[in-house]
Design a protein around this motif. Structure first.
Motif, PDB file in Angstrom:
ATOM      1  N   ILE A 107      26.433  44.196  21.526  1.00 53.45           N
ATOM      2  CA  ILE A 107      27.209  43.485  22.543  1.00 53.45           C
ATOM      3  C   ILE A 107      28.005  42.397  21.848  1.00 53.45           C
ATOM      4  N   LYS A 108      29.324  42.410  22.082  1.00 57.11           N
ATOM      5  CA  LYS A 108      30.214  41.444  21.443  1.00 57.11           C
ATOM      6  C   LYS A 108      30.860  40.554  22.489  1.00 57.11           C
ATOM      7  N   ASP A 109      31.209  39.329  22.074  1.00 56.41           N
ATOM      8  CA  ASP A 109      31.866  38.391  22.984  1.00 56.41           C
ATOM      9  C   ASP A 109      33.358  38.701  23.074  1.00 56.41           C
ATOM     10  N   SER A 110      34.121  37.838  23.733  1.00 56.74           N
ATOM     11  CA  SER A 110      35.537  38.084  23.988  1.00 56.74           C
ATOM     12  C   SER A 110      36.389  38.136  22.731  1.00 56.74           C
ATOM     13  N   GLY A 135      28.779  29.573  46.599  1.00 58.27           N
ATOM     14  CA  GLY A 135      30.062  29.790  45.943  1.00 58.27           C
ATOM     15  C   GLY A 135      30.310  28.793  44.839  1.00 58.27           C
ATOM     16  N   GLY A 136      31.569  28.444  44.640  1.00 56.59           N
ATOM     17  CA  GLY A 136      31.943  27.512  43.583  1.00 56.59           C
ATOM     18  C   GLY A 136      32.617  28.243  42.444  1.00 56.59           C
ATOM     19  N   THR A 137      32.894  27.485  41.381  1.00 58.79           N
ATOM     20  CA  THR A 137      33.566  28.045  40.216  1.00 58.79           C
ATOM     21  C   THR A 137      32.925  27.523  38.941  1.00 58.79           C
ATOM     22  N   VAL A 138      32.594  28.433  38.040  1.00 55.22           N
ATOM     23  CA  VAL A 138      32.137  28.050  36.713  1.00 55.22           C
ATOM     24  C   VAL A 138      33.398  27.799  35.902  1.00 55.22           C
ATOM     25  N   LYS A 139      33.565  26.586  35.409  1.00 53.56           N
ATOM     26  CA  LYS A 139      34.798  26.182  34.738  1.00 53.56           C
ATOM     27  C   LYS A 139      34.847  26.625  33.275  1.00 53.56           C
ATOM     28  N   VAL A 140      36.071  26.747  32.762  1.00 51.92           N
ATOM     29  CA  VAL A 140      36.293  27.050  31.349  1.00 51.92           C
ATOM     30  C   VAL A 140      35.592  26.000  30.502  1.00 51.92           C
ATOM     31  N   GLY A 141      34.948  26.422  29.422  1.00 50.91           N
ATOM     32  CA  GLY A 141      34.285  25.495  28.517  1.00 50.91           C
ATOM     33  C   GLY A 141      32.847  25.196  28.863  1.00 50.91           C
ATOM     34  N   THR A 142      32.352  25.715  29.985  1.00 53.03           N
ATOM     35  CA  THR A 142      30.954  25.493  30.338  1.00 53.03           C
ATOM     36  C   THR A 142      30.064  26.107  29.262  1.00 53.03           C
ATOM     37  N   LYS A 143      29.161  25.319  28.711  1.00 48.92           N
ATOM     38  CA  LYS A 143      28.279  25.782  27.641  1.00 48.92           C
ATOM     39  C   LYS A 143      26.993  26.327  28.257  1.00 48.92           C
ATOM     40  N   VAL A 144      26.655  27.552  27.862  1.00 51.86           N
ATOM     41  CA  VAL A 144      25.456  28.221  28.352  1.00 51.86           C
ATOM     42  C   VAL A 144      24.532  28.455  27.166  1.00 51.86           C
ATOM     43  N   ARG A 145      23.329  27.899  27.219  1.00 53.01           N
ATOM     44  CA  ARG A 145      22.384  27.995  26.101  1.00 53.01           C
ATOM     45  C   ARG A 145      21.316  29.054  26.376  1.00 53.01           C
ATOM     46  N   GLY A 146      20.840  29.648  25.300  1.00 53.47           N
ATOM     47  CA  GLY A 146      19.695  30.564  25.393  1.00 53.47           C
ATOM     48  C   GLY A 146      19.949  31.797  26.229  1.00 53.47           C
ATOM     49  N   ILE A 147      21.034  32.526  25.948  1.00 54.85           N
ATOM     50  CA  ILE A 147      21.323  33.734  26.719  1.00 54.85           C
ATOM     51  C   ILE A 147      20.311  34.825  26.388  1.00 54.85           C
ATOM     52  N   ARG A 148      20.224  35.800  27.282  1.00 58.89           N
ATOM     53  CA  ARG A 148      19.383  36.969  27.057  1.00 58.89           C
ATOM     54  C   ARG A 148      20.243  38.193  27.314  1.00 58.89           C
ATOM     55  N   LEU A 149      20.323  39.095  26.334  1.00 60.95           N
ATOM     56  CA  LEU A 149      21.135  40.297  26.477  1.00 60.95           C
ATOM     57  C   LEU A 149      20.441  41.301  27.384  1.00 60.95           C
ATOM     58  N   ASP A 165      21.420  33.016  21.773  1.00 49.39           N
ATOM     59  CA  ASP A 165      22.686  32.388  21.368  1.00 49.39           C
ATOM     60  C   ASP A 165      23.177  31.410  22.428  1.00 49.39           C
ATOM     61  N   THR A 166      24.061  30.516  22.005  1.00 54.11           N
ATOM     62  CA  THR A 166      24.752  29.608  22.910  1.00 54.11           C
ATOM     63  C   THR A 166      26.197  30.082  22.990  1.00 54.11           C
ATOM     64  N   VAL A 167      26.711  30.184  24.217  1.00 53.69           N
ATOM     65  CA  VAL A 167      28.079  30.644  24.432  1.00 53.69           C
ATOM     66  C   VAL A 167      28.817  29.664  25.338  1.00 53.69           C
ATOM     67  N   THR A 168      30.152  29.742  25.312  1.00 56.26           N
ATOM     68  CA  THR A 168      30.967  28.977  26.257  1.00 56.26           C
ATOM     69  C   THR A 168      31.776  29.963  27.082  1.00 56.26           C
ATOM     70  N   VAL A 169      32.053  29.583  28.310  1.00 57.79           N
ATOM     71  CA  VAL A 169      32.831  30.416  29.220  1.00 57.79           C
ATOM     72  C   VAL A 169      34.308  30.239  28.870  1.00 57.79           C
ATOM     73  N   VAL A 170      35.071  31.346  28.769  1.00 59.32           N
ATOM     74  CA  VAL A 170      36.460  31.275  28.333  1.00 59.32           C
ATOM     75  C   VAL A 170      37.464  31.352  29.478  1.00 59.32           C
ATOM     76  N   LYS A 171      37.007  31.551  30.709  1.00 59.02           N
ATOM     77  CA  LYS A 171      37.905  31.535  31.865  1.00 59.02           C
ATOM     78  C   LYS A 171      37.124  31.117  33.103  1.00 59.02           C
ATOM     79  N   ASP A 172      37.835  30.578  34.083  1.00 54.91           N
ATOM     80  CA  ASP A 172      37.181  30.172  35.326  1.00 54.91           C
ATOM     81  C   ASP A 172      36.575  31.396  36.011  1.00 54.91           C
ATOM     82  N   LEU A 173      35.345  31.255  36.484  1.00 57.11           N
ATOM     83  CA  LEU A 173      34.644  32.352  37.160  1.00 57.11           C
ATOM     84  C   LEU A 173      34.286  31.930  38.566  1.00 57.11           C
ATOM     85  N   SER A 181      32.633  39.817  28.074  1.00 63.59           N
ATOM     86  CA  SER A 181      34.081  39.657  27.908  1.00 63.59           C
ATOM     87  C   SER A 181      34.597  38.307  28.375  1.00 63.59           C
ATOM     88  N   VAL A 182      33.767  37.491  29.036  1.00 64.20           N
ATOM     89  CA  VAL A 182      34.214  36.184  29.519  1.00 64.20           C
ATOM     90  C   VAL A 182      33.511  35.014  28.827  1.00 64.20           C
TER      91      VAL A 182
END
Length: 125
Positions: free
Chosen positions: A53-56, A80-94, A65-73, A119-120
């Protein structure tokens, strides 16, 4: 018969023979090429390994891994709501093979547990 000839892929008969560039099964009359045998073996080997699995931007992601969101979600469902660009997400699980291409399970700050598409996100190096 030669032990190096593959069994028939349809009926698994051991009595296959070569006819030019093709293999032929005398039991069910199935014909196939040597390329098909090599492709089937490669597919079988790929099926046994975990998908990559590869990132964007093409970095390989791993559990933790720690990832950041690259577009508003836009978040669907409760609140509801929106996850903003640049939000840092730690400790992902594939989680390959998730619904609709969502292949990451993560706890997004301010939103809780979510599934994301690779992809995001972008891996923090």
């Amino acid at each position: 018969m030669s032990a190096s000839l593959p069994p028939c892929p349809q009926c698994q008969s051991e009595f296959t023979y070569e006819m030019g560039e093709l293999f032929v099964c005398p039991m069910c009359a199935h014909e196939w090429s040597a390329d098909a045998v090599a492709g089937a073996e490669a597919t079988h080997a790929d099926a046994n390994s975990e998908p990559v699995i590869k990132d964007s931007v093409g970095n390989v992601l791993e559990d933790g891994d720690t990832v950041t969101v690259v577009k508003d979600l836009k978040v669907k469902g409760g609140g509801g709501g929106t996850v903003k660009v640049g939000t840092k997400v730690r400790g992902i699980r594939l989680a390959p093979g998730g619904p609709d291409g969502h292949d990451i399970d993560a706890k997004v700050p301010g939103f809780g547990q979510m599934q994301l598409k690779s992809s995001v996100v972008k891996k923090v190096l």
